[in-house]
Design a protein around this motif. Structure first.
Motif, short mmCIF file in Angstrom:
data_model
loop_
_atom_site.label_atom_id
_atom_site.label_comp_id
_atom_site.label_asym_id
_atom_site.label_seq_id
_atom_site.Cartn_x
_atom_site.Cartn_y
_atom_site.Cartn_z
N UNK A 147 0.82 -1.22 0.00
CA UNK A 147 0.00 0.00 0.00
C UNK A 147 0.86 1.27 0.00
N UNK A 148 2.03 1.21 0.61
CA UNK A 148 2.94 2.36 0.59
C UNK A 148 3.53 2.52 -0.80
N UNK A 149 3.91 1.42 -1.43
CA UNK A 149 4.43 1.50 -2.80
C UNK A 149 3.37 2.07 -3.75
N UNK A 150 2.14 1.62 -3.59
CA UNK A 150 1.05 2.13 -4.43
C UNK A 150 0.83 3.62 -4.19
N UNK A 151 0.85 4.00 -2.92
CA UNK A 151 0.70 5.40 -2.55
C UNK A 151 1.79 6.25 -3.20
N UNK A 152 3.02 5.80 -3.11
CA UNK A 152 4.14 6.54 -3.71
C UNK A 152 3.94 6.71 -5.21
N UNK A 153 3.49 5.67 -5.87
CA UNK A 153 3.28 5.74 -7.32
C UNK A 153 2.17 6.72 -7.67
N UNK A 154 1.08 6.70 -6.91
CA UNK A 154 -0.03 7.63 -7.15
C UNK A 154 0.43 9.08 -6.96
N UNK A 155 1.19 9.32 -5.91
CA UNK A 155 1.69 10.67 -5.66
C UNK A 155 2.65 11.10 -6.77
N UNK A 156 3.52 10.21 -7.16
CA UNK A 156 4.49 10.50 -8.22
C UNK A 156 3.78 10.90 -9.51
N UNK A 157 2.67 10.23 -9.84
CA UNK A 157 1.94 10.49 -11.07
C UNK A 157 1.05 11.73 -10.99
N UNK A 158 0.79 12.22 -9.81
CA UNK A 158 -0.16 13.32 -9.65
C UNK A 158 0.45 14.67 -10.05
N UNK A 159 -0.43 15.55 -10.48
CA UNK A 159 -0.03 16.93 -10.78
C UNK A 159 -0.17 17.82 -9.55
N UNK A 160 -1.08 17.44 -8.67
CA UNK A 160 -1.36 18.22 -7.46
C UNK A 160 -1.94 17.27 -6.42
N UNK A 161 -2.02 17.75 -5.19
CA UNK A 161 -2.55 16.94 -4.11
C UNK A 161 -3.60 17.73 -3.32
N UNK A 162 -4.66 17.05 -2.94
CA UNK A 162 -5.69 17.61 -2.08
C UNK A 162 -5.73 16.77 -0.82
#
Length: 171
Positions: free
Chosen positions: A47-62
């Protein structure tokens, strides 16, 4: 990113419907993350690896965070879980924060603390507008199905999302 509380989750669900055209909001629930344990550093949980990948791919965070003991929750506090490369992973990304909290200030202290963490990680939050909803009055803002029905709150959330998208375009 969602630190689970019924109202914060509801805010994110509403945000998904209000995000400006051409933008996508994906919710990633971090409430199930284990608390930090050095023994887990050798092999990062999936789940941490998945989280890191999602954040890496994002343009912004909410970020949606309640206030807990005058601050953010322990799970949000665990920012080092994404590894020593946290600044590389999130650094330079635009962000916004929303809160629904039972504290008297509606999450203002949690948002303030999260902003301090963002400085350390080189995340660039928008400053205005701010969305702080007080759970003591949540019955006035949400209906029985936890749908945000308060027009002023909806307008602020829309403005915040518009500002976040515009802010991310500048980056």
């Amino acid at each position: 990113m969602d630190e689970r509380s019924p109202y914060n989750t509801s805010l994110l669900e509403v945000a998904k419907t209000l995000v400006p055209e051409g933008s996508l909001l994906e919710i990633f629930d971090v409430s199930g993350f284990q608390l930090f344990n050095e023994d887990l550093l050798a092999e990062m949980p999936a789940e941490i690896r998945e989280f890191k990948e999602k954040v890496k791919q994002s343009d912004a965070m909410l970020f949606a965070t309640p206030e807990y003991n005058y601050s953010i929750s322990a799970v949000f506090e665990e920012r080092d879980r994404v590894g020593k490369s946290a600044r590389q992973l999130v650094g330079g990304k635009p962000a916004a924060i929303i809160s629904a909290s039972s504290s008297l200030r509606g999450g203002a202290r949690a948002q303030g603390h999260l902003r301090q963490i963002m400085v350390d990680l080189n995340i660039h939050p928008i400053n205005q507008p701010q969305l702080l909803l007080l759970l003591a009055r949540a019955g006035e803002k949400f209906d029985a199905n936890l749908k945000l029905v308060d027009s002023a709150s909806l307008k602020t959330l829309q403005s915040l999302l518009d500002a976040l998208v515009e802010w991310s375009r500048r980056f």
